[in-house]
Motif scaffolding. Structure first.
Motif, PDB file in Angstrom:
ATOM      1  N   ILE A 265       0.863  -1.181   0.000  1.00 47.48           N
ATOM      2  CA  ILE A 265       0.000   0.000   0.000  1.00 47.48           C
ATOM      3  C   ILE A 265       0.896   1.227   0.000  1.00 47.48           C
ATOM      4  O   ILE A 265       1.724   1.402   0.910  1.00 47.48           O
ATOM      5  CB  ILE A 265      -0.940   0.021   1.225  1.00 47.48           C
ATOM      6  N   ASP A 266       0.757   2.029  -1.044  1.00 49.38           N
ATOM      7  CA  ASP A 266       1.612   3.216  -1.202  1.00 49.38           C
ATOM      8  C   ASP A 266       3.085   2.848  -1.071  1.00 49.38           C
ATOM      9  O   ASP A 266       3.858   3.496  -0.339  1.00 49.38           O
ATOM     10  CB  ASP A 266       1.241   4.294  -0.164  1.00 49.38           C
ATOM     11  N   SER A 267       3.482   1.756  -1.766  1.00 48.63           N
ATOM     12  CA  SER A 267       4.873   1.285  -1.835  1.00 48.63           C
ATOM     13  C   SER A 267       5.399   0.735  -0.517  1.00 48.63           C
ATOM     14  O   SER A 267       6.608   0.464  -0.387  1.00 48.63           O
ATOM     15  CB  SER A 267       5.813   2.407  -2.316  1.00 48.63           C
ATOM     16  N   VAL A 268       4.533   0.547   0.475  1.00 50.38           N
ATOM     17  CA  VAL A 268       4.932  -0.042   1.760  1.00 50.38           C
ATOM     18  C   VAL A 268       4.473  -1.491   1.778  1.00 50.38           C
ATOM     19  O   VAL A 268       3.295  -1.782   1.512  1.00 50.38           O
ATOM     20  CB  VAL A 268       4.312   0.730   2.942  1.00 50.38           C
ATOM     21  N   ASN A 269       5.411  -2.408   2.078  1.00 52.39           N
ATOM     22  CA  ASN A 269       5.083  -3.828   2.106  1.00 52.39           C
ATOM     23  C   ASN A 269       4.065  -4.129   3.203  1.00 52.39           C
ATOM     24  O   ASN A 269       4.159  -3.602   4.324  1.00 52.39           O
ATOM     25  CB  ASN A 269       6.336  -4.666   2.330  1.00 52.39           C
ATOM     26  N   VAL A 270       3.123  -4.999   2.871  1.00 48.22           N
ATOM     27  CA  VAL A 270       2.069  -5.401   3.806  1.00 48.22           C
ATOM     28  C   VAL A 270       2.116  -6.915   3.977  1.00 48.22           C
ATOM     29  O   VAL A 270       1.942  -7.654   3.008  1.00 48.22           O
ATOM     30  CB  VAL A 270       0.678  -4.965   3.287  1.00 48.22           C
ATOM     31  N   ASP A 271       2.371  -7.369   5.205  1.00 53.43           N
ATOM     32  CA  ASP A 271       2.443  -8.809   5.488  1.00 53.43           C
ATOM     33  C   ASP A 271       1.286  -9.295   6.357  1.00 53.43           C
ATOM     34  O   ASP A 271       0.972 -10.485   6.360  1.00 53.43           O
ATOM     35  CB  ASP A 271       3.769  -9.144   6.178  1.00 53.43           C
ATOM     36  N   THR A 272       0.692  -8.400   7.125  1.00 58.14           N
ATOM     37  CA  THR A 272      -0.386  -8.779   8.044  1.00 58.14           C
ATOM     38  C   THR A 272      -1.564  -7.831   7.901  1.00 58.14           C
ATOM     39  O   THR A 272      -1.463  -6.758   7.282  1.00 58.14           O
ATOM     40  CB  THR A 272       0.099  -8.738   9.510  1.00 58.14           C
ATOM     41  N   TRP A 273      -2.681  -8.209   8.506  1.00 60.38           N
ATOM     42  CA  TRP A 273      -3.859  -7.336   8.501  1.00 60.38           C
ATOM     43  C   TRP A 273      -3.600  -6.074   9.313  1.00 60.38           C
ATOM     44  O   TRP A 273      -4.078  -4.987   8.963  1.00 60.38           O
ATOM     45  CB  TRP A 273      -5.059  -8.092   9.065  1.00 60.38           C
ATOM     46  N   THR A 274      -2.799  -6.210  10.347  1.00 59.67           N
ATOM     47  CA  THR A 274      -2.429  -5.040  11.145  1.00 59.67           C
ATOM     48  C   THR A 274      -1.656  -4.038  10.290  1.00 59.67           C
ATOM     49  O   THR A 274      -1.902  -2.818  10.360  1.00 59.67           O
ATOM     50  CB  THR A 274      -1.576  -5.477  12.352  1.00 59.67           C
ATOM     51  N   ASP A 275      -0.712  -4.541   9.470  1.00 60.44           N
ATOM     52  CA  ASP A 275       0.025  -3.650   8.560  1.00 60.44           C
ATOM     53  C   ASP A 275      -0.927  -2.956   7.594  1.00 60.44           C
ATOM     54  O   ASP A 275      -0.798  -1.756   7.326  1.00 60.44           O
ATOM     55  CB  ASP A 275       1.053  -4.459   7.749  1.00 60.44           C
ATOM     56  N   LEU A 276      -1.897  -3.718   7.078  1.00 52.70           N
ATOM     57  CA  LEU A 276      -2.848  -3.180   6.113  1.00 52.70           C
ATOM     58  C   LEU A 276      -3.651  -2.031   6.718  1.00 52.70           C
ATOM     59  O   LEU A 276      -3.772  -0.951   6.122  1.00 52.70           O
ATOM     60  CB  LEU A 276      -3.769  -4.307   5.649  1.00 52.70           C
ATOM     61  N   VAL A 277      -4.178  -2.233   7.898  1.00 51.63           N
ATOM     62  CA  VAL A 277      -4.982  -1.199   8.559  1.00 51.63           C
ATOM     63  C   VAL A 277      -4.131   0.026   8.863  1.00 51.63           C
ATOM     64  O   VAL A 277      -4.572   1.176   8.662  1.00 51.63           O
ATOM     65  CB  VAL A 277      -5.612  -1.764   9.853  1.00 51.63           C
ATOM     66  N   THR A 278      -2.897  -0.199   9.329  1.00 52.86           N
ATOM     67  CA  THR A 278      -2.002   0.920   9.660  1.00 52.86           C
ATOM     68  C   THR A 278      -1.701   1.773   8.426  1.00 52.86           C
ATOM     69  O   THR A 278      -1.739   3.012   8.486  1.00 52.86           O
ATOM     70  CB  THR A 278      -0.692   0.383  10.259  1.00 52.86           C
ATOM     71  N   CYS A 279      -1.418   1.136   7.300  1.00 52.13           N
ATOM     72  CA  CYS A 279      -1.116   1.870   6.071  1.00 52.13           C
ATOM     73  C   CYS A 279      -2.308   2.687   5.585  1.00 52.13           C
ATOM     74  O   CYS A 279      -2.158   3.840   5.139  1.00 52.13           O
ATOM     75  CB  CYS A 279      -0.668   0.900   4.978  1.00 52.13           C
ATOM     76  N   LEU A 280      -3.507   2.106   5.662  1.00 58.84           N
ATOM     77  CA  LEU A 280      -4.706   2.833   5.238  1.00 58.84           C
ATOM     78  C   LEU A 280      -4.966   4.034   6.144  1.00 58.84           C
ATOM     79  O   LEU A 280      -5.373   5.109   5.673  1.00 58.84           O
ATOM     80  CB  LEU A 280      -5.920   1.907   5.227  1.00 58.84           C
ATOM     81  N   GLN A 281      -4.750   3.852   7.455  1.00 55.90           N
ATOM     82  CA  GLN A 281      -4.949   4.957   8.388  1.00 55.90           C
ATOM     83  C   GLN A 281      -3.954   6.083   8.128  1.00 55.90           C
ATOM     84  O   GLN A 281      -4.299   7.266   8.167  1.00 55.90           O
ATOM     85  CB  GLN A 281      -4.827   4.464   9.831  1.00 55.90           C
ATOM     86  N   GLU A 282      -2.676   5.726   7.858  1.00 48.54           N
ATOM     87  CA  GLU A 282      -1.659   6.742   7.575  1.00 48.54           C
ATOM     88  C   GLU A 282      -1.970   7.497   6.290  1.00 48.54           C
ATOM     89  O   GLU A 282      -1.802   8.718   6.216  1.00 48.54           O
ATOM     90  CB  GLU A 282      -0.286   6.088   7.485  1.00 48.54           C
ATOM     91  N   HIS A 283      -2.466   6.770   5.288  1.00 49.49           N
ATOM     92  CA  HIS A 283      -2.834   7.426   4.036  1.00 49.49           C
ATOM     93  C   HIS A 283      -3.983   8.414   4.266  1.00 49.49           C
ATOM     94  O   HIS A 283      -3.965   9.535   3.735  1.00 49.49           O
ATOM     95  CB  HIS A 283      -3.246   6.390   2.989  1.00 49.49           C
ATOM     96  N   GLU A 284      -4.966   8.011   5.052  1.00 47.07           N
ATOM     97  CA  GLU A 284      -6.120   8.869   5.311  1.00 47.07           C
ATOM     98  C   GLU A 284      -5.707  10.124   6.076  1.00 47.07           C
ATOM     99  O   GLU A 284      -6.220  11.214   5.844  1.00 47.07           O
ATOM    100  CB  GLU A 284      -7.178   8.085   6.109  1.00 47.07           C
ATOM    101  N   GLN A 285      -4.759   9.976   6.985  1.00 52.33           N
ATOM    102  CA  GLN A 285      -4.308  11.113   7.786  1.00 52.33           C
ATOM    103  C   GLN A 285      -3.452  12.070   6.969  1.00 52.33           C
ATOM    104  O   GLN A 285      -3.529  13.290   7.125  1.00 52.33           O
ATOM    105  CB  GLN A 285      -3.527  10.611   9.004  1.00 52.33           C
ATOM    106  N   ASN A 286      -2.604  11.521   6.070  1.00 54.41           N
ATOM    107  CA  ASN A 286      -1.630  12.341   5.345  1.00 54.41           C
ATOM    108  C   ASN A 286      -2.158  12.897   4.020  1.00 54.41           C
ATOM    109  O   ASN A 286      -1.840  14.019   3.639  1.00 54.41           O
ATOM    110  CB  ASN A 286      -0.357  11.537   5.084  1.00 54.41           C
ATOM    111  N   ASP A 287      -2.947  12.087   3.317  1.00 54.04           N
ATOM    112  CA  ASP A 287      -3.391  12.520   1.978  1.00 54.04           C
ATOM    113  C   ASP A 287      -4.715  11.847   1.642  1.00 54.04           C
ATOM    114  O   ASP A 287      -4.801  10.988   0.762  1.00 54.04           O
ATOM    115  CB  ASP A 287      -2.321  12.168   0.949  1.00 54.04           C
ATOM    116  N   SER A 288      -5.773  12.235   2.358  1.00 49.36           N
ATOM    117  CA  SER A 288      -7.046  11.537   2.243  1.00 49.36           C
ATOM    118  C   SER A 288      -7.741  11.746   0.904  1.00 49.36           C
ATOM    119  O   SER A 288      -8.581  10.944   0.506  1.00 49.36           O
ATOM    120  CB  SER A 288      -7.983  11.988   3.377  1.00 49.36           C
ATOM    121  N   LYS A 289      -7.408  12.808   0.182  1.00 46.33           N
ATOM    122  CA  LYS A 289      -8.120  13.109  -1.058  1.00 46.33           C
ATOM    123  C   LYS A 289      -7.575  12.368  -2.269  1.00 46.33           C
ATOM    124  O   LYS A 289      -8.289  12.174  -3.257  1.00 46.33           O
ATOM    125  CB  LYS A 289      -8.095  14.610  -1.309  1.00 46.33           C
ATOM    126  N   SER A 290      -6.296  11.968  -2.215  1.00 48.18           N
ATOM    127  CA  SER A 290      -5.697  11.288  -3.367  1.00 48.18           C
ATOM    128  C   SER A 290      -5.936   9.790  -3.283  1.00 48.18           C
ATOM    129  O   SER A 290      -6.114   9.238  -2.189  1.00 48.18           O
ATOM    130  CB  SER A 290      -4.193  11.558  -3.419  1.00 48.18           C
TER     131      SER A 290
END
Length: 454
Positions: A265-290
Motif C-alpha cells: 500500500i503506497d509502496s509499503v510492504n504489507v504482510d499482516t492485517w495489522t500492517d494493512l490497517v495501519t497503512c490505510l490509516q496513515e494514508h487517510e491522515q496524510n493525503d485523504s483526497k488522493s
C-alpha cells in the motif's frame, strides 16, 4: 424464530432467557435444600399464579409445575418466612388430635386468642405440617388464609410426603384424619422444625442460600465452554488475505475479490492485517483526497490499482478461521469471565465507581433487546450472551442487600455472631429498603436503556 415481528422478538427471547436462568437459580436452592433435608413444597417455572399446570412428585412430595407468568421461577422452601409462634406445638397437637379444626375451635380448646391461633397455623402451614381447608369453590390459590386447617398425610414416625423416602405411605393416615403416632407432640414439633430452613444449622442455611448463585456460575461457565469447545467460534486472522469484499465498495470497483492478498500500500510492504490497517490509516491522515496505490495478488498474479477510499474505508473484511479450544483452555477462559464479572459487580459497592458501573449496566428491557440481537446472530452468540447473563445474575445475587441471597446471608452471619435472631420486623424493614434501592436502580437503568436503544 427469525420471522418474529420486531417488537415480539425481544419479548420472546428476553422472557425465555431470564425465565430459564432464574429457574436454574431456584433449582440450585431446591437441590441444596433437599440435600440438607429441608422440605420444599413447590418448585415452579414462572411466578406464583392460581392458573398453573402441576404434578406432585411421589419421591420428594414437592409440587412441580409451570405458570403462565414466565418471568422467572420459584422454590417454596419451608421455613424461610422466619415465622415464630410459641403456640405452634400445642396447635399442631390439637389439629392432629381432631383431624380438622377451625381457628375458633383451636383458640377455645387451647384458651388462646384467635389471632394467636391463626399465626401458629400459618407458620405450621408454611412448614408443610398442616393443610389449609378452603371453602368449596374458592380453590387453593386465593390470597387469604382459611378458617379451617387439617392434618396432612403422616406415617407412624411422623413423616409426611414432603420427607421423601422416609415417608411410609403404606402405613400413613390420609389428609384430615386424626393422627397419633409413635412420638409425642413435642417430639413431633422438634422433628418438623428440623426439616425446615429455620431448623437446620448455619452452615446448611448458608449452603442453601449460596447454591443458587453457585449453580448460575456453573451454568454460565458450561454455556461459555460449550461455545469455546463444542461449537467453536470465528476469529479474524492477522494475515494480508481478504476474507470478504463489500458490494459496490472501492475495493469491489477496483476488481479486488475475496481471497486476494494485498502485498503493498503506497509502496509499503504489507504482510499482516495489522500492517494493512495501519497503512490505510496513515494514508487517510496524510493525503485523504488522493487515491491509494494498492498492489495485490489475484490467483498468483500481481495487480496494481489506484483506489479512492470511502471515508477512509476500502470496503474489505479480514479473513477468518473457525477454532475450538480444548476443555482446559475453555475452563480457564470461562473462569476469567467469572473473575471479570465479579470485579464489575464488586465495583457497585465502591461509591466512586457506582455510577460508572450503572451507566454500563442494563435493565430487563436492555437484556431483552440484546438477547433478540444475539439470537439473530446465531446459536454461538446467543449461548455466549446467555452464559454472561447467567454469571451476572448469580454474582449480582451475592450483593449484601436484602432480599438478595447475599443480603440474607449477611443476616445469617449477623445472627451467628450475635447468637441471637434478628427480629422478623427488622428483617422486613431491611428487605423493603433493599427493594426500594433496586426499584430506583431499575428506573435509572431503564432510562439509560430507552436512551440507548430507542
Amino acid at each position: 424464530m427469525s420471522n418474529l415481528p420486531s417488537f415480539i422478538a425481544p419479548i420472546f427471547w428476553g422472557l425465555l432467557l431470564l425465565s430459564v436462568l432464574v429457574f436454574i437459580h431456584e433449582g440450585g436452592h431446591f437441590l441444596a435444600a433437599r440435600a440438607c433435608g429441608v422440605r420444599v413444597s413447590e418448585f415452579f417455572l414462572g411466578l406464583p399464579c392460581r392458573f398453573r399446570l402441576a404434578h406432585r412428585s411421589r419421591r420428594c412430595g414437592t409440587l412441580f409445575g409451570i405458570t403462565p407468568l414466565l418471568l422467572g421461577g420459584y422454590a417454596a422452601i419451608c421455613g424461610m418466612e422466619h415465622d415464630d409462634s410459641p403456640y405452634a406445638p400445642s396447635v399442631l397437637s390439637e389439629i392432629n388430635r381432631c383431624g380438622k379444626a377451625s381457628i375458633q375451635e383451636i383458640a377455645e380448646a387451647l384458651d388462646i386468642d384467635s389471632d394467636e391461633a391463626l399465626n401458629a397455623c400459618i407458620m405450621l402451614m408454611s412448614w408443610g405440617s398442616i393443610a389449609p381447608v378452603y371453602a368449596e369453590g374458592d380453590g387453593r390459590s386465593r390470597a387469604y388464609y382459611p378458617e379451617t386447617y387439617a392434618t396432612v398425610s403422616r406415617d407412624r414416625m411422623g413423616n409426611t410426603v414432603l420427607d421423601g423416602r422416609a415417608f411410609d405411605k403404606d402405613h400413613a393416615t390420609t389428609e384430615g384424619e386424626p393422627w397419633s403416632g409413635d412420638i409425642d407432640g413435642q417430639e413431633l414439633f422438634k422433628q418438623e422444625k428440623s426439616r425446615t430452613y429455620d431448623g437446620v444449622s448455619f452452615p446448611r442455611r448458608a449452603f442453601i442460600l449460596l447454591a443458587g448463585i453457585l449453580v448460575n456460575i456453573i451454568a454460565g461457565m458450561l454455556l461459555l465452554m460449550s461455545v469455546y469447545s463444542l461449537i467453536g467460534f470465528t476469529v479474524p486472522q492477522d494475515v494480508n488475505r481478504i476474507g470478504e469484499v463489500i458490494e459496490s465498495s472501492p475495493a469491489a470497483e477496483a476488481g479486488i475479490v475475496a481471497g486476494d492478498r494485498i502485498v503493498q500500500i503506497d509502496s509499503v510492504n504489507v504482510d499482516t492485517w495489522t500492517d494493512l490497517v495501519t497503512c490505510l490509516q496513515e494514508h487517510e491522515q496524510n493525503d485523504s483526497k488522493s487515491p491509494v496505490s494498492i498492489v495485490y495478488e489475484h490467483k498468483g498474479e500481481r495487480r496494481v490499482a489506484d483506489v479512492t477510499l470511502d471515508d477512509g474505508k476500502l470496503g474489505i473484511y479480514a479473513a477468518t478461521e473457525h477454532i475450538k479450544f480444548n476443555i482446559i483452555d475453555s475452563a480457564r477462559l470461562s473462569l476469567a469471565y467469572v473473575a471479570q464479572t465479579a470485579a464489575g459487580v464488586a465495583q457497585l459497592l465502591i461509591p466512586t465507581k457506582t455510577m460508572q458501573v450503572l451507566d454500563q449496566s442494563t435493565s430487563i428491557v436492555g437484556i431483552s433487546i440484546m438477547s433478540a440481537q444475539a439470537a439473530a446472530a446465531g446459536l454461538a452468540t446467543f449461548l455466549t450472551f446467555s452464559g454472561l447473563i447467567s454469571l451476572s445474575l448469580g454474582l449480582m445475587n451475592l450483593l449484601p442487600i436484602p432480599p438478595l441471597d447475599g443480603g440474607k446471608l449477611v443476616i445469617e452471619i449477623v445472627q451467628r455472631i450475635r447468637r441471637k435472631e434478628v427480629s422478623v420486623r427488622v428483617q422486613t424493614i431491611v428487605s423493603y429498603g433493599g427493594i426500594a434501592v433496586f426499584a430506583l436502580l431499575f428506573i435509572y437503568m431503564l432510562r439509560a436503556d430507552i436512551l440507548r436503544f430507542f
